[in-house]
Write an enzyme that holds these catalytic residues in place. Structure first.
Site, PDB file in Angstrom:
ATOM      1  N   ASN A 189       0.818  -1.221   0.000  1.00 21.14           N
ATOM      2  CA  ASN A 189       0.000   0.000   0.000  1.00 21.14           C
ATOM      3  C   ASN A 189       0.853   1.274   0.000  1.00 21.14           C
ATOM      4  O   ASN A 189       2.047   1.246   0.277  1.00 21.14           O
ATOM      5  CB  ASN A 189      -0.986  -0.032   1.172  1.00 21.14           C
ATOM      6  CG  ASN A 189      -0.273   0.028   2.506  1.00 21.14           C
ATOM      7  OD1 ASN A 189       0.306   1.040   2.886  1.00 21.14           O
ATOM      8  ND2 ASN A 189      -0.292  -1.090   3.236  1.00 21.14           N
ATOM      9  N   VAL A 192       2.822   2.470   3.396  1.00 23.43           N
ATOM     10  CA  VAL A 192       4.114   1.806   3.626  1.00 23.43           C
ATOM     11  C   VAL A 192       5.082   2.184   2.484  1.00 23.43           C
ATOM     12  O   VAL A 192       6.288   2.314   2.707  1.00 23.43           O
ATOM     13  CB  VAL A 192       3.940   0.274   3.771  1.00 23.43           C
ATOM     14  CG1 VAL A 192       5.277  -0.410   3.922  1.00 23.43           C
ATOM     15  CG2 VAL A 192       3.053  -0.039   4.958  1.00 23.43           C
ATOM     16  N   GLY A 193       4.541   2.421   1.306  1.00 26.44           N
ATOM     17  CA  GLY A 193       5.381   2.860   0.183  1.00 26.44           C
ATOM     18  C   GLY A 193       6.207   4.081   0.567  1.00 26.44           C
ATOM     19  O   GLY A 193       7.392   4.188   0.227  1.00 26.44           O
ATOM     20  N   GLU A 210       5.268  -0.849  -6.321  1.00 25.94           N
ATOM     21  CA  GLU A 210       4.071  -1.381  -6.975  1.00 25.94           C
ATOM     22  C   GLU A 210       2.929  -1.200  -5.989  1.00 25.94           C
ATOM     23  O   GLU A 210       2.744  -2.013  -5.078  1.00 25.94           O
ATOM     24  CB  GLU A 210       4.279  -2.862  -7.330  1.00 25.94           C
ATOM     25  CG  GLU A 210       5.353  -3.101  -8.385  1.00 25.94           C
ATOM     26  CD  GLU A 210       4.943  -2.629  -9.782  1.00 25.94           C
ATOM     27  OE1 GLU A 210       3.723  -2.518 -10.038  1.00 25.94           O
ATOM     28  OE2 GLU A 210       5.826  -2.362 -10.599  1.00 25.94           O
ATOM     29  N   CYS A 244      -4.903  -5.912  -6.865  1.00 26.06           N
ATOM     30  CA  CYS A 244      -4.496  -4.503  -6.984  1.00 26.06           C
ATOM     31  C   CYS A 244      -5.105  -3.829  -8.199  1.00 26.06           C
ATOM     32  O   CYS A 244      -5.341  -2.631  -8.185  1.00 26.06           O
ATOM     33  CB  CYS A 244      -2.979  -4.404  -7.031  1.00 26.06           C
ATOM     34  SG  CYS A 244      -2.252  -5.346  -8.387  1.00 26.06           S
TER      35      CYS A 244
HETATM   36  P1  NAD Z   1       1.054  -6.133   3.370  1.00 28.14           P
HETATM   37  O1  NAD Z   1       0.309  -5.766   4.606  1.00 28.14           O
HETATM   38  O2  NAD Z   1       1.420  -7.543   3.135  1.00 28.14           O
HETATM   39  O3  NAD Z   1       2.338  -5.227   3.280  1.00 28.14           O
HETATM   40  C1  NAD Z   1       3.272  -5.369   2.247  1.00 28.14           C
HETATM   41  C2  NAD Z   1       4.643  -5.531   2.819  1.00 28.14           C
HETATM   42  O4  NAD Z   1       4.988  -4.369   3.561  1.00 28.14           O
HETATM   43  C3  NAD Z   1       4.772  -6.703   3.769  1.00 28.14           C
HETATM   44  O5  NAD Z   1       5.865  -7.501   3.371  1.00 28.14           O
HETATM   45  C4  NAD Z   1       4.959  -6.075   5.126  1.00 28.14           C
HETATM   46  O6  NAD Z   1       5.836  -6.803   5.954  1.00 28.14           O
HETATM   47  C5  NAD Z   1       5.551  -4.731   4.807  1.00 28.14           C
HETATM   48  N1  NAD Z   1       5.173  -3.714   5.808  1.00 28.14           N
HETATM   49  C6  NAD Z   1       3.950  -3.506   6.321  1.00 28.14           C
HETATM   50  N2  NAD Z   1       3.983  -2.463   7.179  1.00 28.14           N
HETATM   51  C7  NAD Z   1       5.251  -2.025   7.211  1.00 28.14           C
HETATM   52  C8  NAD Z   1       5.926  -0.965   7.904  1.00 28.14           C
HETATM   53  N3  NAD Z   1       5.299  -0.170   8.750  1.00 28.14           N
HETATM   54  N4  NAD Z   1       7.253  -0.802   7.671  1.00 28.14           N
HETATM   55  C9  NAD Z   1       7.901  -1.604   6.804  1.00 28.14           C
HETATM   56  N5  NAD Z   1       7.311  -2.613   6.140  1.00 28.14           N
HETATM   57  C10 NAD Z   1       6.022  -2.826   6.336  1.00 28.14           C
HETATM   58  O7  NAD Z   1       0.232  -5.731   2.073  1.00 28.14           O
HETATM   59  P2  NAD Z   1      -0.767  -4.547   1.835  1.00 28.14           P
HETATM   60  O8  NAD Z   1      -0.048  -3.263   1.871  1.00 28.14           O
HETATM   61  O9  NAD Z   1      -2.003  -4.717   2.630  1.00 28.14           O
HETATM   62  O10 NAD Z   1      -1.109  -4.927   0.315  1.00 28.14           O
HETATM   63  C11 NAD Z   1      -2.240  -4.469  -0.298  1.00 28.14           C
HETATM   64  C12 NAD Z   1      -1.895  -3.251  -1.141  1.00 28.14           C
HETATM   65  O11 NAD Z   1      -0.921  -3.625  -2.086  1.00 28.14           O
HETATM   66  C13 NAD Z   1      -3.073  -2.757  -1.938  1.00 28.14           C
HETATM   67  O12 NAD Z   1      -3.062  -1.359  -1.941  1.00 28.14           O
HETATM   68  C14 NAD Z   1      -2.801  -3.288  -3.330  1.00 28.14           C
HETATM   69  O13 NAD Z   1      -3.404  -2.531  -4.342  1.00 28.14           O
HETATM   70  C15 NAD Z   1      -1.324  -3.236  -3.383  1.00 28.14           C
HETATM   71  N6  NAD Z   1      -0.797  -4.205  -4.337  1.00 28.14           N
HETATM   72  C16 NAD Z   1      -0.198  -3.722  -5.442  1.00 28.14           C
HETATM   73  C17 NAD Z   1       0.259  -4.600  -6.410  1.00 28.14           C
HETATM   74  C18 NAD Z   1       0.908  -4.092  -7.652  1.00 28.14           C
HETATM   75  O14 NAD Z   1       1.441  -4.916  -8.402  1.00 28.14           O
HETATM   76  N7  NAD Z   1       0.916  -2.802  -7.918  1.00 28.14           N
HETATM   77  C19 NAD Z   1       0.121  -5.974  -6.218  1.00 28.14           C
HETATM   78  C20 NAD Z   1      -0.466  -6.428  -5.059  1.00 28.14           C
HETATM   79  C21 NAD Z   1      -0.920  -5.531  -4.114  1.00 28.14           C
END
Ligand code: NAD
Length: 489
Positions: A189, A192-193, A210, A244
């Site tokens: 998301n 975290v990005g 991503e 996503c």
């Molecule tokens: P998630 O909760 O699994 O987090 C992703 C990663 O970030 C994990 O490995 C986690 O350990 C790490 N993380 C989480 N919080 C963190 C922090 N505070 N500090 C450092 N690292 C941390 O996944 P999510 O974010 O819930 O995934 C869903 C999101 O991802 C949606 O917004 C979705 O659209 C997006 N997504 C994008 C794609 C793409 O290809 N563009 C693909 C899949 C998902």
């Protein structure tokens, strides 16, 4: 030394041996990775069933098959991708060797998300291996079972020093982020990005992000609404909406709203039966935190279809929301669940305005028979990718770059794009230690005459067809050599 630090240090040490860069070794590793996907299908499927209620066929169709395709492509094309790439020359570099040499970056950190754990974690790894890097793989802790299987299986098939798996949650990821990498490839998301980018900035590490966002889906009133809704139903409710690039919401004229709802409802029954809860192809929400987040989004909208739910089973039925307003809760953030809001809109112009007022999405879907409508939406909006008259499938086209723009991410991957993303495209210019006369125009004293020659050589833009060009250039080089040697100094 922490476990994370140790993994990075070992990966760097292994990278420095040079073995990741040997083409035969890259191919061997890729073949081993493919073997893992084929031989361990059962374990992968069982974990995916526990995490997301995926069926055994579903995991192959949505994840591992694409990975096999990507591995096959990388193996087939690796020599070509890794070879020096000759580039265009100008009059001044005519006699030189000019090319781009793709080189590995070093140690890459791959941080995966939970929704398609194999696809989003292993696909960047394929590119990292192909481009000759070492890579530390951090699967998402949210898909508990898949992360465990990845941790157990990867070291059995590929070089465990070059490509270690580090599992864990936020503290472990943050410890990894304190280490120095040569590239960070993050899927997840936007919030975290930003954390990832901040950590990367400390070491000036480049990032690929991503991310996600609200991907709009415009339905033209003159299209085949029944066909459109069938494809949208599949795109929206696959993996229970946790995709996503799922169409986040529908934009259509009020006159077709009822028809759209009826057709989506019909397709829900066709694809997921009268009872989606018992359908093996209908997934579950990953956990109760996300279940509650999604259900809260329905509070201020009218449910037209679905809405049934069961928190203990993380089940939310395929749901359609009608007459949704831009201000309603469901329109404030990416849904990432099986809710499909229909937002009535004045027409194409209003739809374009609606899309442009919001963050740039990861995908934009258009359903129309009219190519002018499709082109206008493409020309007047921005999104990571565009797909007309279907959903999701642009993800599987290896020849298209996959990635976001603005808030939906930066950088791209798939096929050769992953290879290039994780390579340094090094510009190489190799000159000879002769023809010194041609350099006089840049050496002091800087005279107008020399500037005139520089302008001629740099600005000449003659198009004589390749044969004519070749003859012209050969003559020009010969004349220039004589002129420069004798008169310019
Ligand atoms: P998630 O909760 O699994 O987090 C992703 C990663 O970030 C994990 O490995 C986690 O350990 C790490 N993380 C989480 N919080 C963190 C922090 N505070 N500090 C450092 N690292 C941390 O996944 P999510 O974010 O819930 O995934 C869903 C999101 O991802 C949606 O917004 C979705 O659209 C997006 N997504 C994008 C794609 C793409 O290809 N563009 C693909 C899949 C998902």
């Amino acid at each position: 030394m922490s476990r994370e630090q140790l993994a990075v240090e070992r990966a760097r040490k292994a990278f420095l041996t040079g073995r990741s860069t040997v083409l035969e070794n890259r191919i061997r590793q890729l073949k081993n990775l493919k073997r893992l996907l084929v031989e361990r299908q059962q374990e992968i499927a069982e974990a995916s069933k526990k995490d997301l209620n995926r069926s055994e066929v579903g995991i192959q169709l949505y994840e591992t098959l694409t990975l096999e395709v990507e591995i096959n492509l990388a193996i087939k094309k690796l020599k070509e991708w890794a070879a020096p790439r000759p580039v265009a020359k100008n009059l001044l570099t005519m006699a030189d060797t000019v090319y781009i040499k793709p080189q590995p970056l070093g140690v890459v950190l791959i941080i995966g998300a939970w929704n398609y754990p194999w696809a989003v974690t292993i696909q960047p790894l394929i590119g990292a291996i192909a481009s000759g890097n070492a890579a530390v793989v951090k699967p998402s802790e949210v898909c508990v079972h898949s992360a465990k299987v990845m941790e157990e299986l990867l070291p059995l098939y590929i070089d465990k020093e070059l490509y270690p798996v580090v599992t864990g949650g936020v503290p472990e990821t943050q410890e990894l982020l304190r280490q120095r990498f040569d590239h960070i490839f993050y899927t997840g998301n936007c919030t975290v990005g930003r954390i990832i980018m901040e950590a990367a900035a400390k070491h000036l590490t480049p990032v690929t992000l991503e991310l996600g966002g609200k991907s709009p889906c415009y339905i033209d009133k003159n299209c085949d609404i029944s066909m459109a809704c069938r494809r949208i139903t599949w795109g929206k409710y696959s993996n229970c909406g946790q995709t996503c690039i799922a169409p986040d919401y529908i934009l259509c004229e009020p006159s077709i709203q009822d028809r759209v709802i009826q057709e989506v409802q019909k397709s829900i029954k066709e694809l997921y039966t009268e009872n989606p809860k018992g359908c093996p192809d209908y997934g579950r929400i990953i956990n109760q935190r996300h279940f509650r987040r999604i259900m809260a989004m329905t509070e201020d909208s009218a449910i037209a279809v679905g809405g049934e739910n069961d928190e203990s089973d993380c089940y939310i039925a395929p749901t359609i929301l009608r007459d949704v307003k831009a201000e309603s809760k469901v329109m404030q953030e990416e849904i990432f669940g099986p809710l499909l809001p229909v937002v009535p809109i004045g027409g194409l112009g209003d739809a374009i305005h609606f899309i442009n007022q919001r963050e740039k999405p990861l995908a934009l879907y258009i359903f129309s028979h009219d190519n002018k409508v499709i082109q206008r939406l493409i020309d007047e909006t921005s999104s990571g990718g565009v797909l007309a008259n279907d959903c999701l499938v642009h993800f599987s086209v290896s020849s298209l770059p996959f990635g976001g723009v603005g808030n939906s991410g930066m950088g791209c991957y798939h096929g050769k794009f992953t290879f290039d993303q994780l390579s340094h495209l090094r510009g190489c210019l190799i000159k000879k230690l002769n023809m010194e006369g041609s350099n006089s125009m840049r050496y002091p004293p800087h005279t107008h005459k020399r500037l005139g020659w520089a302008r001629f050589f740099l600005l000449s833009d003659l198009d004589l067809g390749w044969l004519g060009r070749l003859a012209f250039i050969a003559a020009l080089v010969a004349v220039a050599a004589v002129v420069l040697q004798n008169y310019m100094a």
